[in-house]
Design a protein around this motif. Structure first.
Motif, mmCIF file in Angstrom:
data_model
loop_
_atom_site.group_PDB
_atom_site.id
_atom_site.type_symbol
_atom_site.label_atom_id
_atom_site.label_comp_id
_atom_site.label_asym_id
_atom_site.label_seq_id
_atom_site.Cartn_x
_atom_site.Cartn_y
_atom_site.Cartn_z
ATOM 1 N N GLY A 1 -6.696 4.737 1.502
ATOM 2 C CA GLY A 1 -6.132 4.096 2.586
ATOM 3 C C GLY A 1 -6.084 2.406 2.046
ATOM 4 O O GLY A 1 -7.149 2.172 1.344
ATOM 5 N N GLN A 2 -5.251 1.712 2.363
ATOM 6 C CA GLN A 2 -5.259 0.133 2.138
ATOM 7 C C GLN A 2 -6.561 -0.289 2.549
ATOM 8 O O GLN A 2 -7.054 -1.248 2.108
ATOM 9 N N ASN A 3 -6.851 0.075 3.610
ATOM 10 C CA ASN A 3 -8.034 -0.393 4.478
ATOM 11 C C ASN A 3 -8.634 0.899 5.111
ATOM 12 O O ASN A 3 -8.629 1.074 6.235
ATOM 13 N N ILE B 1 -15.289 -7.769 -2.422
ATOM 14 C CA ILE B 1 -15.628 -8.978 -1.788
ATOM 15 C C ILE B 1 -14.648 -10.272 -2.062
ATOM 16 O O ILE B 1 -14.563 -11.128 -1.389
ATOM 17 N N GLN B 2 -14.250 -9.900 -3.409
ATOM 18 C CA GLN B 2 -13.228 -11.040 -3.969
ATOM 19 C C GLN B 2 -13.889 -12.541 -4.510
ATOM 20 O O GLN B 2 -13.314 -12.837 -5.286
ATOM 21 N N SER B 3 -15.022 -12.982 -3.528
ATOM 22 C CA SER B 3 -15.670 -14.155 -4.266
ATOM 23 C C SER B 3 -17.007 -14.187 -3.511
ATOM 24 O O SER B 3 -17.200 -13.514 -2.389
ATOM 25 N N VAL C 1 -0.122 -9.450 -0.851
ATOM 26 C CA VAL C 1 1.128 -9.172 -0.297
ATOM 27 C C VAL C 1 1.202 -7.626 0.379
ATOM 28 O O VAL C 1 2.151 -7.264 1.010
ATOM 29 N N VAL C 2 0.092 -6.942 0.286
ATOM 30 C CA VAL C 2 -0.027 -5.621 0.784
ATOM 31 C C VAL C 2 0.442 -5.594 2.457
ATOM 32 O O VAL C 2 1.297 -4.721 2.708
ATOM 33 N N PRO C 3 -0.046 -6.668 3.281
ATOM 34 C CA PRO C 3 0.497 -6.490 4.722
ATOM 35 C C PRO C 3 2.048 -6.654 4.874
ATOM 36 O O PRO C 3 2.793 -6.096 5.796
ATOM 37 N N TYR C 4 2.642 -7.203 3.776
ATOM 38 C CA TYR C 4 3.970 -7.250 3.807
ATOM 39 C C TYR C 4 4.747 -6.250 3.165
ATOM 40 O O TYR C 4 5.970 -5.666 3.476
ATOM 41 N N PHE D 1 -4.151 -9.384 6.470
ATOM 42 C CA PHE D 1 -3.507 -10.715 6.211
ATOM 43 C C PHE D 1 -4.479 -11.773 5.151
ATOM 44 O O PHE D 1 -4.603 -12.980 5.696
ATOM 45 N N CYS D 2 -5.246 -11.230 4.243
ATOM 46 C CA CYS D 2 -5.964 -12.233 3.377
ATOM 47 C C CYS D 2 -4.785 -12.971 2.842
ATOM 48 O O CYS D 2 -3.667 -12.632 2.153
ATOM 49 N N THR D 3 -5.254 -14.427 2.426
ATOM 50 C CA THR D 3 -4.034 -15.360 2.131
ATOM 51 C C THR D 3 -3.501 -15.219 0.744
ATOM 52 O O THR D 3 -2.518 -15.782 0.434
HETATM 53 FE FE1 SF4 Z 1 -6.831 -8.350 2.395
HETATM 54 FE FE2 SF4 Z 1 -6.940 -5.648 1.269
HETATM 55 FE FE3 SF4 Z 1 -5.430 -6.161 3.306
HETATM 56 FE FE4 SF4 Z 1 -4.686 -7.451 1.101
HETATM 57 S S1 SF4 Z 1 -4.850 -4.899 1.366
HETATM 58 S S2 SF4 Z 1 -4.686 -8.350 3.025
HETATM 59 S S3 SF4 Z 1 -6.696 -7.794 0.075
HETATM 60 S S4 SF4 Z 1 -7.573 -6.519 3.280
#
Ligand code: SF4
Ligand code: 5AD
Length: 482
Positions: A235-237, A301-303, A200-203, A195-197
């Protein structure tokens, strides 16, 4: 947008069982993938599920009886592309209808999952809407849509929607993959609990799920039997992998990689995409011990700014990230690192942005993807009041990309003169030329007599081009490949 409620969506029926009233015919299916490599894999698996029902793949929508758009919702641009493509598909359908041919249109993937209702409103001509967790049911949905077509008049017909998160694992219901060739994708993990803010992937993909080790090994053996020499675990993760092992325990990704390395003929293993929080010691040591594991890691890393990372709910700092890279380089000195960056995340200041640029120079990424922050409906960051203006985002993106290009160029230049094993994957642009991949995932062009697709050739890098390398056989360095 709410989280999937698995208990509510419990359902029977795999979708690959024989479907009553369904007549196998020779039909053509066109599947277009948007976005990530997981979608490419999913599209191939959709083709696998349709094949026993008489569908053969075509590479143009113009003659397709079934068009499947396997969509991506990660950024607004990706989602909007789907709607513009749908307009084109509608015209194709109309022109085929004039010739007496019918065309069914299905929208699959993350846009379907997240925007099923909007799709139905904006593109009422779509026949089927299905999410990433239900594509094994595609043949059943096609049969239902055909029946609806026969029995319900057009203006009362609505799209058939299947965007549940069924408890039965779709992988249990997919046929053996038929993909062949020297490189292959293999999905081992799906979904995300981070759930990075901004994301959308977790949804859209739902909660984390890992396939059992035995299933992964079986699929990998099949891919190798059909010619794969390199497998990329998806995998997404992916490094949160925790699949059941044959003794009933749980295997980490490091353990899975060690098990895969025992498959004869599997020469190269890669994995993507990883999260810094799950970069555990077992996986790091696999980079030391498993020669088949390629010295390349995509680690977003994103930032480069700790305040932004905290606000993003990343669960790691910039120094945590740097420590992981140091540890990886300690066990595998030539490991090459790639990453993802977001610029213009809500509230990002000039100083915080400068920390991202400094990180690029500090780590020495060999490539990276960078994106302007894009508001995604239902995610926490979309509601933030301190959104960064579009022109600022555009300027920051250009600066960051220039820094990333310099970093990539430094690495590619340092490769010239080195000898590398290159897996040849297909024909190049020029007659007699082949293209392949270096251990660091760089595209490499070569003209090498006697070499064939599927070979792992030992080559000398003779030149660097904009986004690729040119190579020659050792001793033939003056015979430039380009
Ligand atoms: Fe964060 Fe990656 Fe999961 Fe998206 S898919 S919420 S960027 S860890
Ligand atoms: N805006 C911009 N980029 C995003 N990504 C994910 N969500 C967003 C968003 N809302 C990027 C991240 C991620 C990659 C797959 O896409 O960098 O790692």
């Amino acid at each position: 947008m709410s989280r999937p409620d698995c208990a509510k969506s419990r359902r029977r029926g795999s979708g690959t069982e024989p479907v009553s009233g369904y007549k196998p015919l020779k039909n053509k299916v066109f599947i277009k993938s948007y976005g990530c490599q997981m979608n490419v894999y999913d599209s191939a698996r959709m083709a696998d599920t349709l094949a026993p029902h008489g569908f053969v793949a075509t590479d143009t929508p113009d003659d397709a009886d079934l068009i499947v758009l396997n969509t991506c919702h990660i950024r607004e641009k990706a989602a909007e592309k789907v709607f513009s493509d749908l307009g084109r598909m509608r015209l194709i359908r109309e022109s085929r209808a004039h010739r007496g041919a019918s065309t069914m249109i299905a929208v699959a993937g993350c846009v379907a999952q997240a925007e099923g209702a909007e799709l139905a409103a904006r593109a009422p001509f779509v026949d089927i809407v299905l999410g990433p967790q239900t594509y094994h049911r595609l043949p059943e949905l096609v049969a239902r849509a055909r029946r609806a077509r026969e029995h319900v008049e057009r203006r009362r017909r609505a799209a058939i929607v299947d965007t549940e998160f069924p408890v039965e694992a779709k992988f249990d219901h997919l046929p053996e993959p038929t993909a062949s060739g020297p490189t292959a994708f293999l999905s081992v993990q799906e979904g995300c609990d981070k759930f990075c803010t901004f994301c959308v992937v977790p949804y859209t993909r739902g909660a984390e799920y890992s396939r059992p080790v035995a299933d992964v090994l079986r699929e990998a053996r099949g891919l190798v039997a059909r010619g794969a020499r390199e497998i990329t675990l998806l995998g997404q993760n992916v490094n949160a992998y925790h699949g059941v092992d044959p003794r009933g325990g749980a295997s980490s990704l490091g353990g899975l990689i060690r098990a895969l390395a025992d498959i004869p003929g599997l020469d190269r293993i890669r994995y993507t995409t990883s999260h810094p929080r799950d970069m555990n010691e077992e996986l790091i040591l696999a980079h030391r011990d498993v020669p088949q594991l390629m010295p390349f890691l995509h680690l977003p890393i994103q930032s480069g700014a700790d305040r932004v990372l905290a606000d993003m709910n990343r669960g790691h700092t910039r120094d945590d990230y740097r420590r992981i890279i140091d540890r990886l380089r300690a066990v595998r000195p030539d490991i090459a690192i790639s990453s993802d960056f977001i610029v213009g995340y809500p509230g990002e200041t000039d100083t915080e942005f400068a920390e991202s640029v400094a990180l690029v120079d500090g780590v020495g990424f060999i490539q990276a993807y960078s994106f302007k922050y894009s508001k995604r409906p239902g995610t926490p960051a979309a509601g933030a009041l301190n959104q960064v203006p579009e022109p600022v985002k555009a300027e920051r993106l250009a600066i960051l990309q220039a820094a990333l290009d310099r970093s990539q160029e430094r690495f590619n230049l340092a490769c010239v003169g080195r000898t590398m094993d290159v897996l040849l994957t297909g024909p190049g642009r020029h007659p007699g030329q082949l293209v392949g991949r270096s251990p660091y995932l760089q595209p490499v062009h070569v003209v090498a007599e006697g070499a064939a697709v599927g070979d792992i050739a030992t080559l000398v890098i003779v030149a660097r081009e904009a986004r690729s390398l040119a190579a020659a056989r050792p001793g033939r360095e003056d015979a430039s490949a380009a």
